[in-house]
Each structure stands twice: as structure tokens, then as C-alpha cells.
Design a protein around this motif. Structure first.
Motif, short mmCIF file in Angstrom:
data_model
loop_
_atom_site.label_atom_id
_atom_site.label_comp_id
_atom_site.label_asym_id
_atom_site.label_seq_id
_atom_site.Cartn_x
_atom_site.Cartn_y
_atom_site.Cartn_z
N ASN A 1 0.84 -1.19 0.00
CA ASN A 1 0.00 0.00 0.00
C ASN A 1 0.88 1.24 0.00
O ASN A 1 1.49 1.58 1.01
N PRO A 2 0.98 1.91 -1.16
CA PRO A 2 1.89 3.06 -1.25
C PRO A 2 1.54 4.18 -0.28
O PRO A 2 2.38 5.00 0.06
N ASN A 3 0.29 4.20 0.16
CA ASN A 3 -0.13 5.26 1.07
C ASN A 3 -0.07 4.83 2.53
O ASN A 3 -0.58 5.52 3.41
N PHE A 4 0.52 3.66 2.77
CA PHE A 4 0.54 3.14 4.13
C PHE A 4 1.30 4.09 5.06
O PHE A 4 2.42 4.50 4.80
N HIS A 5 0.62 4.45 6.14
CA HIS A 5 1.23 5.36 7.10
C HIS A 5 1.02 4.82 8.51
O HIS A 5 -0.10 4.85 9.02
N PRO A 6 2.05 4.32 9.13
CA PRO A 6 1.87 3.69 10.44
C PRO A 6 1.83 4.67 11.60
O PRO A 6 1.81 4.26 12.75
N GLY A 7 1.82 5.95 11.33
CA GLY A 7 1.92 6.94 12.41
C GLY A 7 3.33 7.50 12.42
O GLY A 7 4.29 6.79 12.09
N TRP A 8 3.46 8.79 12.79
CA TRP A 8 4.75 9.48 12.62
C TRP A 8 5.89 8.83 13.37
O TRP A 8 6.97 8.63 12.83
N LEU A 9 5.62 8.51 14.63
CA LEU A 9 6.68 7.97 15.46
C LEU A 9 7.25 6.69 14.87
O LEU A 9 8.46 6.50 14.74
N LEU B 1 6.93 5.70 11.79
CA LEU B 1 7.51 5.94 10.47
C LEU B 1 8.96 6.40 10.61
O LEU B 1 9.85 5.92 9.90
N VAL B 2 9.20 7.30 11.57
CA VAL B 2 10.56 7.78 11.79
C VAL B 2 11.46 6.61 12.18
O VAL B 2 12.57 6.45 11.66
N ALA B 3 10.95 5.75 13.09
CA ALA B 3 11.74 4.61 13.53
C ALA B 3 12.03 3.68 12.36
O ALA B 3 13.16 3.22 12.18
N ILE B 4 11.01 3.42 11.54
CA ILE B 4 11.20 2.51 10.41
C ILE B 4 12.21 3.09 9.41
O ILE B 4 13.08 2.37 8.92
N LEU B 5 12.09 4.41 9.14
CA LEU B 5 13.04 5.04 8.22
C LEU B 5 14.46 4.93 8.76
O LEU B 5 15.40 4.62 8.03
N PHE B 6 14.58 5.13 10.07
CA PHE B 6 15.90 5.03 10.70
C PHE B 6 16.47 3.62 10.55
O PHE B 6 17.62 3.43 10.14
N PHE B 7 15.64 2.62 10.85
CA PHE B 7 16.13 1.24 10.79
C PHE B 7 16.43 0.82 9.35
O PHE B 7 17.39 0.09 9.11
N ARG B 8 15.63 1.33 8.39
CA ARG B 8 15.93 1.07 6.99
C ARG B 8 17.34 1.54 6.66
O ARG B 8 18.12 0.83 6.04
N GLY B 9 17.63 2.77 7.13
CA GLY B 9 18.95 3.35 6.87
C GLY B 9 20.06 2.52 7.49
O GLY B 9 21.08 2.26 6.86
N VAL B 10 19.83 2.07 8.72
CA VAL B 10 20.85 1.28 9.43
C VAL B 10 21.09 -0.04 8.69
O VAL B 10 22.24 -0.45 8.49
N ILE B 11 20.00 -0.68 8.27
CA ILE B 11 20.13 -1.95 7.55
C ILE B 11 20.91 -1.74 6.26
O ILE B 11 21.83 -2.49 5.93
N ARG B 12 20.56 -0.67 5.55
CA ARG B 12 21.22 -0.34 4.29
C ARG B 12 22.71 -0.10 4.52
O ARG B 12 23.56 -0.61 3.78
N LEU B 13 23.00 0.61 5.60
CA LEU B 13 24.38 1.01 5.88
C LEU B 13 25.26 -0.20 6.16
O LEU B 13 26.39 -0.30 5.69
N PHE B 14 24.74 -1.14 6.94
CA PHE B 14 25.60 -2.23 7.39
C PHE B 14 25.51 -3.50 6.56
O PHE B 14 26.36 -4.37 6.65
#
Lengths: 223, 120
Positions: free
Chosen positions: A101-109, A111-124
Motif C-alpha cells: 500500500n503506497p499510502n501506508f502510514h503507520p503513524g509518525w513515530l 515511520l521515523v523509527a522505520i526510516l531510521f532502521f531502513r537506513g541502518v540496515i542499508r548502511l551495514f
């Protein structure tokens, strides 16, 4: 919820893990043709998943598909996860709510956590995982047999830390789209001050996993 | 340290020793833990009793007020002990979890005979 799952007529055994709840879950589940594992006390979300893996490892299953029982997942998505596993290409299949669902929004908090973890996974690990927090996952034998072992799985909340662990173990992780719904039953596992503690816990866990691997890799390259 | 204070410290130490040993006798504390508690407390007591040693040690490491060295030492010992206990608690948690899962899996309730796959 269970009825929806049973109506699919899956050629599979269903296991319900009751994590020490006394709200009558046990009696309700007993009316259905499913396996149940009842924890004598509350052991945690991760421990419940691990009980599932241990159950599967003990009985020699080839695939496990896991799924939160609060009604936020659609039972039909399980079929897709299982079909993907049966192709034999991936060890781990994550049902991504963002792909579905491209419009999926789990709530701001979140979403921020998920974006952060995405970045960490990508980085390592260099891999893109859109929904590392998803509770709908499928594991092939190679993956769940490992996590059925001792001291391999966090008993509270396995999250991005375990995704990183999987990737570093060279398990093949893929994502498939699933639908996302609002939670129908029960309360979120994460409320009040807990998200912050939770966030810090997952970060600590990630650091521990990364250190663990860098030490092991160093030993391998020296030995 | 005055003589009076010295006696109080000595009596407190002795009472503490009796308490720890009585815990050991009642099997409320393991032998290893007893050794750790008695050993570290003995060091602190010996230093409190022999103030001259403490004074010289403080001078050696450049601490102006010798008793504060004793406090620092006590705090470090307590810190180590609590860390050690944290480790023990975590180990026990893991064991209790494994044990609970083992029991739960042994008592898994079965429906009609199943197939080769599973969803949980």
C-alpha cells in the motif's frame, strides 16, 4: 481471525502460541482444529515466536509463516508468503506493508523509527528492506531452525536487529507486498514511554549483533 | 578516625559477617556469592581499621581526603557486584524462558493429524 485462516483451507498446520494470557484465549482456541502452545507465564513476543520456531523444528516442518493475532494482518497474505517460500529462493520472506500500500502510514513515530532502521540496515548490509518491523514473516527451515536454538533470538521484541542478523548470516531475505489494516483487536505492544525504550533496546541489540559479527569475521580472517 | 568510630565500624563488620554466614547456613545464598561478599567487605574493613595504610595509599594516588578513597573503593565494589548480579539475572531469565518453552512445547495440544507445513 482464526476462522479466516481456517477458511483458506491451507494445506498446513496452524499453531497458536498463547503467551500466558488468562483472558480465555485457551478455551476459544480449543474449539478450533489447531495446535496450541500455552506458555505458563508471559515470556514476551519474541519468546512466543521462538516457541513457534522450536515447535516447527521439533516436528520437522519445512516452512513457517508467522502472523500477529491482533487482526492487523490479512490471513490471505499468508498464502503469498508461503508460496514465495515454496519457490525455494528465499530463506526469509517479509510481508511489507509499504509495498502493498503506497499510502501506508503507520503513524509518525513509527515511520521515523522505520526510516531510521531502513537506513541502518542499508548502511551495514547494503540491502534494502522496506518494512523491517513487519510482524508477518515466513521462514524456511534454514532460518527458523537456527533461531530455534538457544541464545539466538531476543525474547522481547525482535525487529530490525534480527533482520540485520539474518542478512549477516547470509540468509536470503526478500519482501513481498501485503495489505495493511488498522489493528482490529487488542492494544498495541508499543504505547506510552515504551516506544523510546523499545527504540533504544533495538539499537543496543543492533550494536551487539554488529560487534559480534565483526569479531567473528576478524577471527575467521586471522585464523 | 576516633577510637569510638573504629569500634562501631568493627562491630558493624562483625555483625555483617555473622549475617552473611547465617544466610549461607540457611542456604539462602550460594558459597561463591558468600566468598565475594565476605572478601570485598573484608578489604574495606581492613582499610577502615588501619587508617595509616589508607592515608599512605591516598597520598600515593594524590587523594587529599583519605576517607573519600575508601568511599570510591566501596562504590566500585558495589558497582561490580550489581553488574555481576545483573548478569546472573539475565542468565536466569534466559533459563526460565527456555524452561517455560520446553514445558509448553511438551504439552502442546494437538488437533487432528497434521501435514508437513505450519503457520503460527
Amino acid at each position: 481471525m482464526l476462522r479466516g485462516l481456517l477458511n483458506l483451507g491451507l494445506d498446513a498446520d496452524i499453531l497458536v502460541v498463547n503467551d500466558g494470557s488468562v483472558d480465555g484465549t485457551q478455551d476459544i482456541v480449543a474449539r478450533f482444529p489447531v495446535y496450541t502452545v500455552n506458555h505458563p507465564s508471559n515470556l514476551g513476543y519474541g519468546a512466543s515466536l521462538q516457541s513457534g520456531y522450536r515447535f516447527a523444528a521439533k516436528r520437522g516442518y519445512r516452512y513457517v509463516a508467522q502472523y500477529d493475532a491482533d487482526g492487523q494482518h490479512d490471513a490471505k497474505d499468508l498464502i503469498n508468503v508461503l508460496n514465495e517460500l515454496k519457490k525455494g529462493e528465499a530463506d526469509v520472506v517479509i510481508g511489507s506493508r509499504f509495498l502493498g500500500n503506497p499510502n501506508f502510514h503507520p503513524g509518525w513515530l513509527k515511520l521515523v523509527a522505520i526510516l531510521f532502521f531502513r537506513g541502518v540496515i542499508r548502511l551495514f548490509t547494503g540491502k534494502k528492506v522496506l518494512d523491517p518491523t513487519s510482524g508477518l514473516r515466513g521462514l524456511a527451515r534454514r532460518a527458523f531452525a537456527h533461531y530455534a536454538g538457544r541464545k539466538t533470538f531476543p525474547s522481547d521484541f525482535p525487529d530490525a536487529d534480527i533482520v540485520i542478523d539474518m542478512l549477516l548470516k547470509r540468509l536470503k531475505v526478500i519482501e513481498i507486498p501485503i495489505g495493511a489494516r488498522e489493528r482490529v483487536h487488542g492494544v498495541s505492544m508499543h504505547s506510552g514511554w515504551k516506544p523510546i525504550v523499545y527504540f533504544l533496546k533495538v539499537i543496543t541489540s543492533i550494536v551487539a549483533i554488529l560487534l559480534h559479527y565483526s569479531i567473528i569475521e576478524r577471527r575467521k580472517s586471522h585464523g | 578516625m576516633g577510637d569510638w568510630l573504629k569500634w562501631i565500624v568493627a562491630i558493624a563488620g562483625l555483625l555483617y559477617l555473622v549475617f552473611v554466614v547465617s544466610l549461607l547456613v540457611k542456604k539462602k545464598i550460594s558459597e561463591l556469592n558468600t566468598l565475594v561478599w565476605i572478601g570485598t567487605t573484608a578489604i574495606i574493613l581492613i582499610l577502615s581499621a588501619n587508617t595509616r595504610w589508607l592515608d599512605r595509599l591516598a597520598e600515593l594516588v594524590g587523594v587529599g581526603y583519605p576517607p573519600s578513597l575508601l568511599f570510591l573503593f566501596s562504590v566500585l565494589v558495589l558497582l561490580l557486584l550489581t553488574l555481576y548480579q545483573s548478569v546472573q539475572i539475565s542468565v536466569l531469565q534466559e533459563k526460565v524462558k527456555d524452561l517455560s518453552q520446553f514445558i509448553a512445547l511438551e504439552h502442546a495440544e494437538k488437533p487432528s493429524p497434521g501435514n508437513s507445513e505450519k503457520s503460527g
